[in-house]
Write an enzyme that holds these catalytic residues in place. Structure first.
Site, mmCIF file in Angstrom:
data_model
loop_
_atom_site.group_PDB
_atom_site.id
_atom_site.type_symbol
_atom_site.label_atom_id
_atom_site.label_comp_id
_atom_site.label_asym_id
_atom_site.label_seq_id
_atom_site.Cartn_x
_atom_site.Cartn_y
_atom_site.Cartn_z
ATOM 1 N N HIS A 1 1.033 2.256 -4.185
ATOM 2 C CA HIS A 1 -0.234 2.826 -4.641
ATOM 3 C C HIS A 1 -0.969 3.485 -3.472
ATOM 4 O O HIS A 1 -1.592 4.530 -3.627
ATOM 5 C CB HIS A 1 -1.124 1.731 -5.256
ATOM 6 C CG HIS A 1 -0.760 1.407 -6.672
ATOM 7 N ND1 HIS A 1 0.373 0.711 -7.015
ATOM 8 C CD2 HIS A 1 -1.386 1.693 -7.852
ATOM 9 C CE1 HIS A 1 0.427 0.578 -8.338
ATOM 10 N NE2 HIS A 1 -0.629 1.164 -8.871
ATOM 11 N N HIS B 1 -1.099 -7.153 -2.371
ATOM 12 C CA HIS B 1 -0.619 -6.758 -1.037
ATOM 13 C C HIS B 1 -1.391 -7.432 0.084
ATOM 14 O O HIS B 1 -2.550 -7.832 -0.102
ATOM 15 C CB HIS B 1 -0.790 -5.247 -0.839
ATOM 16 C CG HIS B 1 0.135 -4.420 -1.668
ATOM 17 N ND1 HIS B 1 1.447 -4.204 -1.299
ATOM 18 C CD2 HIS B 1 -0.042 -3.781 -2.833
ATOM 19 C CE1 HIS B 1 2.029 -3.447 -2.216
ATOM 20 N NE2 HIS B 1 1.142 -3.183 -3.164
HETATM 21 C C1 LIG Z 1 7.431 3.717 -12.293
HETATM 22 C C2 LIG Z 1 6.912 4.620 -11.245
HETATM 23 C C3 LIG Z 1 7.019 6.066 -11.433
HETATM 24 C C4 LIG Z 1 6.368 4.157 -10.104
HETATM 25 C C5 LIG Z 1 6.227 2.743 -9.768
HETATM 26 C C6 LIG Z 1 4.809 2.472 -9.483
HETATM 27 C C7 LIG Z 1 4.617 1.105 -8.901
HETATM 28 C C8 LIG Z 1 4.636 -0.039 -9.792
HETATM 29 C C9 LIG Z 1 4.458 1.013 -7.563
HETATM 30 C C10 LIG Z 1 4.196 -0.259 -6.880
HETATM 31 O O1 LIG Z 1 3.016 -0.085 -6.185
HETATM 32 P P1 LIG Z 1 2.560 -1.171 -5.136
HETATM 33 O O2 LIG Z 1 3.632 -1.210 -4.072
HETATM 34 O O3 LIG Z 1 1.270 -0.653 -4.595
HETATM 35 O O4 LIG Z 1 2.397 -2.456 -5.858
#
Ligand SMILES: CC(C)=CCC/C(C)=C/COP(=O)(O)O
Length: 295
Positions: free
Chosen positions: A216, A258
């Site tokens: 994110h 996180h």
């Molecule tokens: C399914 C798609 C297109 C992207 C995954 C998005 C996601 C769940 C990312 C994890 O984010 P964090 O590392 O910030 O938790």
């Protein structure tokens, strides 16, 4: 898992064990070639540890107390052993005298864990700021890859100018690149999410059980840079875009998803990902030429 630092790795504990093992090996080394060979490959027997000073810590201290002496004494016996074994004492010296960088890294990680735990105030409904959790989850969705990709595709489809389509095409490629790069780094680093995190995140890949870096945060930094560069926005909207990116990062820690360093590295990575996207910018003319060549 190292309890002190929380990294998903046996690195710390293994390093410690390996240090004790090598310290023991160094001792056995000067006694006989056979003994040294055996101690290099095995966990030291309690008997051997006892002879060295009854516990692993004292064995380690003893081994590190005088590198010069150890080097000297082992070089005498090294002549009776193979060249591979001759290198070991040097290696011991480096491992047993922790570098400034090593200590700094461990301290940073300990501070990181402590801060992340304290800032994880929305990790549960009954956490101190549990009532803010629904809002944090809305912010989480606003930085998720699926809405970003969906909105980009929609804008690309709706755009009636070649320039607009080109921008949206590159944003789409940037988002896909981000998913791939974050997935690679997560799979390589394999840092577990904080223990206080509840894994109730909307649509995630299996690699998303790892937390370093925050996807994110990379998307927020890259997306914000992208929008601020390519869209003509009024000053208050520009401020809102920046504020949103910061909130996305903050919400990751507050939700307990996180540690602080995951988000900090994510912002940095996203910032540089945007530079990569600029360097690899695909023009619609270039894309049509490429499609013509392929087709
Ligand atoms: C399914 C798609 C297109 C992207 C995954 C998005 C996601 C769940 C990312 C994890 O984010 P964090 O590392 O910030 O938790």
């Amino acid at each position: 898992m190292c309890p002190a630092l929380g990294w998903n790795s046996e690195m710390t504990s293994c390093a410690d064990r390996a240090a004790v093992q090598r310290a023991t090996a160094g001792h056995a080394f000067s006694q006989s070639k056979n003994n040294a060979g055996r101690s290099l490959n095995r966990t030291p027997s309690p008997h051997l540890l006892q002879r060295q000073g009854s516990d692993p810590t004292s064995a380690r201290l003893r081994a590190s107390e005088s590198p010069t002496r150890r080097r000297g004494s082992s070089s005498a016996s090294a002549s009776a052993t193979g060249p591979q074994q001759q290198q070991l004492p040097e290696e011991d010296c480096m491992r047993l005298n922790p570098s400034f960088a090593g200590i700094a890294l461990r301290s940073l990680l300990a501070i990181d864990l402590w801060m992340s735990k304290r800032l994880g105030v929305c990790a549960e409904e009954d956490s101190s700021w549990g009532s803010v959790r629904p809002l944090m989850k809305i912010i989480e969705i606003s930085g998720h890859g699926i809405p970003w990709i969906a909105v980009t595709l929609y804008c690309m489809w709706k755009s009636d100018s070649a320039a607009g389509q080109e921008i949206m095409l590159n944003l789409l490629l940037a988002l896909l690149l981000d998913v791939v790069l974050v997935g690679i780094v997560k799979a390589l680093v394999r840092r577990r999410r904080p223990s206080h995190n509840r894994m109730d995140m909307f649509a995630s890949f299996s690699v998303d059980r790892y937390s370093f870096p925050s996807g994110h945060a990379t998307r927020a930094a890259m997306g914000a840079r992208f929008l601020l560069t390519h869209l003509v926005l009024a000053a208050p909207v520009r401020v809102l875009v920046l504020l949103w990116a910061v909130l996305v990062g903050l919400s990751r820690v507050m939700l307990g998803r996180h540690n602080v360093t995951d988000v900090a590295f994510g912002f940095l990575m996203g910032y540089f990902q945007y530079s990569l996207v600029e360097a690899l910018w695909v023009s619609t003319a270039g894309l049509q030429k490429l499609l013509g060549v392929l087709g």
